[in-house]
Design an enzyme around this catalytic site. Structure first.
Site, PDB file in Angstrom:
ATOM      1  N   HIS A 320       0.869  -1.183   0.000  1.00 24.81           N
ATOM      2  CA  HIS A 320       0.000   0.000   0.000  1.00 24.81           C
ATOM      3  C   HIS A 320       0.903   1.229   0.000  1.00 24.81           C
ATOM      4  O   HIS A 320       2.125   1.129   0.086  1.00 24.81           O
ATOM      5  CB  HIS A 320      -0.878   0.016   1.257  1.00 24.81           C
ATOM      6  CG  HIS A 320      -1.973  -1.000   1.244  1.00 24.81           C
ATOM      7  ND1 HIS A 320      -3.297  -0.661   1.058  1.00 24.81           N
ATOM      8  CD2 HIS A 320      -1.949  -2.346   1.388  1.00 24.81           C
ATOM      9  CE1 HIS A 320      -4.036  -1.762   1.082  1.00 24.81           C
ATOM     10  NE2 HIS A 320      -3.241  -2.812   1.291  1.00 24.81           N
ATOM     11  N   GLU A 390       3.486  -0.039   3.859  1.00 22.08           N
ATOM     12  CA  GLU A 390       3.047   1.288   3.404  1.00 22.08           C
ATOM     13  C   GLU A 390       4.287   1.944   2.821  1.00 22.08           C
ATOM     14  O   GLU A 390       5.232   2.272   3.547  1.00 22.08           O
ATOM     15  CB  GLU A 390       2.511   2.123   4.574  1.00 22.08           C
ATOM     16  CG  GLU A 390       1.255   1.576   5.221  1.00 22.08           C
ATOM     17  CD  GLU A 390      -0.031   1.884   4.438  1.00 22.08           C
ATOM     18  OE1 GLU A 390       0.049   2.474   3.344  1.00 22.08           O
ATOM     19  OE2 GLU A 390      -1.094   1.509   4.943  1.00 22.08           O
TER      20      GLU A 390
HETATM   21  O1  0X9 Z   1      -6.265   1.348   5.898  1.00 20.12           O
HETATM   22  C1  0X9 Z   1      -5.694   0.520   5.189  1.00 20.12           C
HETATM   23  O2  0X9 Z   1      -6.307  -0.324   4.544  1.00 20.12           O
HETATM   24  C2  0X9 Z   1      -4.174   0.561   5.073  1.00 20.12           C
HETATM   25  N1  0X9 Z   1      -3.703   1.905   4.973  1.00 20.12           N
HETATM   26  S1  0X9 Z   1      -3.984   2.766   3.629  1.00 20.12           S
HETATM   27  O3  0X9 Z   1      -3.562   4.139   3.874  1.00 20.12           O
HETATM   28  N2  0X9 Z   1      -3.058   2.200   2.491  1.00 20.12           N
HETATM   29  O4  0X9 Z   1      -5.333   2.647   3.268  1.00 20.12           O
HETATM   30  C3  0X9 Z   1      -3.584  -0.020   6.324  1.00 20.12           C
HETATM   31  C4  0X9 Z   1      -3.945  -1.421   6.552  1.00 20.12           C
HETATM   32  C5  0X9 Z   1      -3.255  -1.901   7.764  1.00 20.12           C
HETATM   33  N3  0X9 Z   1      -4.148  -2.631   8.526  1.00 20.12           N
HETATM   34  C6  0X9 Z   1      -4.782  -2.146   9.611  1.00 20.12           C
HETATM   35  N4  0X9 Z   1      -4.421  -1.058  10.223  1.00 20.12           N
HETATM   36  N5  0X9 Z   1      -5.755  -2.878   9.996  1.00 20.12           N
HETATM   37 ZN    ZN Z   2      -3.953   1.242   0.939  1.00 18.51          ZN
END
Ligand code: 0X9
Ligand code: ZN
Length: 446
Positions: A320, A390
């Site tokens: 991501h 990320e």
């Molecule tokens: O929110 C998400 O899906 C991910 N970040 S993003 O900015 N690329 O959208 C992070 C996913 C990591 N997983 C959790 N924090 N559950």
């Molecule tokens: Zn993402």
């Protein structure tokens, strides 16, 4: 769009993904080297699934039009006649109208300055300054070109189709196993979220790097003893939508019609572990909408089928952007995973990857708790060691989702070593906790 060949293959791929079958099969002939029999069968099954996909929409008689309309009340009248107004620049109004609306506009004395049929609209490209990024057609073409260059150890395939019927493409790299037994496998997934284009570039260019370095001892050994899977674009519809106008649209979700006027499900909330809990939205219009049920989306179902066809898949990365982090489960709960030995391995591999990249290692939920993500499901349901990266940049001020063409090379480069390290670990990810598990990059000559 970078080259004529790209155009031809892009056209072929897009046509294939709408009509499904023939051209796609011609482009992507699946399991050409015949190793990993279980996966071969799954590919065939997935191709069959793709073949039943219906064309996305019936013949489209709509046009993108520009008209001269002065003043708000005149615009309202045009809207009442059926023009969907999308942009207003002084008296020049841009919008979408079908043939009968065009006739009504004409009868009302509103002159159409220019029109362009939507049915003839090819997806536009990245803005010229970001032309280094691959659009969908170019991703397909790049995968095909890597596959042709690496004949004997690379094959291209599709894991299923998106809401709009685009094939979700993949690449497998690895020599056929010597003893006929399935090899340990690692998979690298990109672009669950459409606007995170760098998350496609990293796995895609990792594949190219591996193919180009296949003769080097360390890479050769990995190709002989592991299967490497690259799925650079899980959400192809969203990616194309994001770049369709030539200006980024900040699209995150897929393009599912939610039936309430809103579009899109957050694919990284649609997996089946703690589905619909904290950090995922019940509101269809929200960017973090989890969807009506776990695996309601064809894109996440395709990932599930892919994973389930590969019992030897032990390690996975879901790329991501952005923030420069390497994260391990849980993301959907504050508590750590219960298996202490696995937790130590997760921490060690995340920290090792973080050292090479300069990113920060942490449990996903430390960022925020969010349920239904890829890695929570992969770990909980399948016991796959799954990390969420990320990528670059660190902040919105450094470009956020759109860090520009200069970010591609350095980001790909610094993520190669962590990827090779993780591929190596696929035989026994618990080895990560053993400090001597792997040579440092300099020793490895990278
Ligand atoms: O929110 C998400 O899906 C991910 N970040 S993003 O900015 N690329 O959208 C992070 C996913 C990591 N997983 C959790 N924090 N559950
Ligand atoms: Zn993402």
């Amino acid at each position: 769009m970078k080259r004529a060949l790209g155009l031809a293959l892009a056209a072929a791929a897009l046509a294939a993904s709408a009509s499904a079958g023939g051209l796609w099969d011609a482009l992507f002939d699946g399991d050409s080297d015949g190793s990993s029999g279980g996966f071969s069968a799954a590919v065939a099954a997935l191709t069959g699934e793709a073949a039943s996909v219906k064309p996305v929409r019936k013949a489209d008689d709509r046009y993108w039009v520009t008209v001269r309309i002065d003043g708000k009340s005149a615009r309202t009248r045009a809207a009442s006649l059926g023009l969907s107004i999308e942009s207003v620049e002084g008296s020049l109004v841009g919008g979408v109208a079908d043939l009968s609306t065009l006739k009504r506009l004409k009868d009302a004395g509103i002159e159409v300055q220019s029109r362009r049929a939507l049915s003839g609209f090819r997806p536009e490209d990245f803005p010229p300054a970001d032309g280094i990024y691959h659009n969908y057609g170019e991703i397909v073409s790049e995968l095909q070109s890597i596959s042709s260059a690496g004949s004997g150890f690379v094959s291209a395939f599709s894991i299923g189709t998106s809401v709009q019927g685009r094939a979700i493409p993949g690449l497998r790299l690895g020599y056929p196993s010597r003893d006929g037994r399935a090899k340990p496998a690692a998979a690298f997934l990109g672009a669950h979220h459409a606007r995170e284009h760098l998350s496609t570039e990293v796995p895609l260019l990792l594949a190219r790097w591996i193919a180009e370095h296949a003769r080097e001892a360390r890479v050769k050994r990995l190709l002989e003893t592991r299967d490497i899977y690259i799925l650079p674009v899980i959400n192809p519809d969203g990616v194309e939508y994001d770049i369709a106008t030539g200006n980024y649209r900040w699209q995150r979700k897929n393009l599912k019609d939610n039936g309430d006027g809103s579009v899109g499900v957050d694919l990284n909330r649609n997996y089946d572990f703690r589905f619909g809990g904290e950090g995922a939205s019940d509101y269809p219009g929200s960017d973090t909408y989890h969807g009506p049920s776990a695996f309601s989306e064809p894109e996440t179902r395709a990932v599930r089928s892919f994973v389930e066809a590969l019992p030897n898949l032990k390690l996975m990365v879901s790329y991501h952007t952005f923030s420069e982090l390497v994260m391990y489960p849980w993301g959907g709960a504050d508590e750590p995973i219960s298996d202490g030995r696995a937790l130590a391995a997760f921490k060690a591999m995340a920290e090792r990857a973080a050292q090479w990249t300069g990113y920060r290692a942490m449990q996903s939920s430390e960022l925020y708790v969010a349920t239904g993500d890829t890695c929570d499901w992969a770990w909980a349901a399948k016991g796959i060691f799954c990390l969420t990266f990320e990528l670059t940049p660190k902040s919105q001020g450094q470009g956020g989702f759109y860090p520009g063409s200069g970010a591609v090379g350095p980001t790909v480069q610094k993520n190669i070593e962590p990827a090779l390290y993780l591929i190596d670990l696929a035989d026994d990810p618990y080895r990560a906790a053993n400090a001597t598990a792997m040579a440092a990059p300099k020793e490895a000559g990278i």
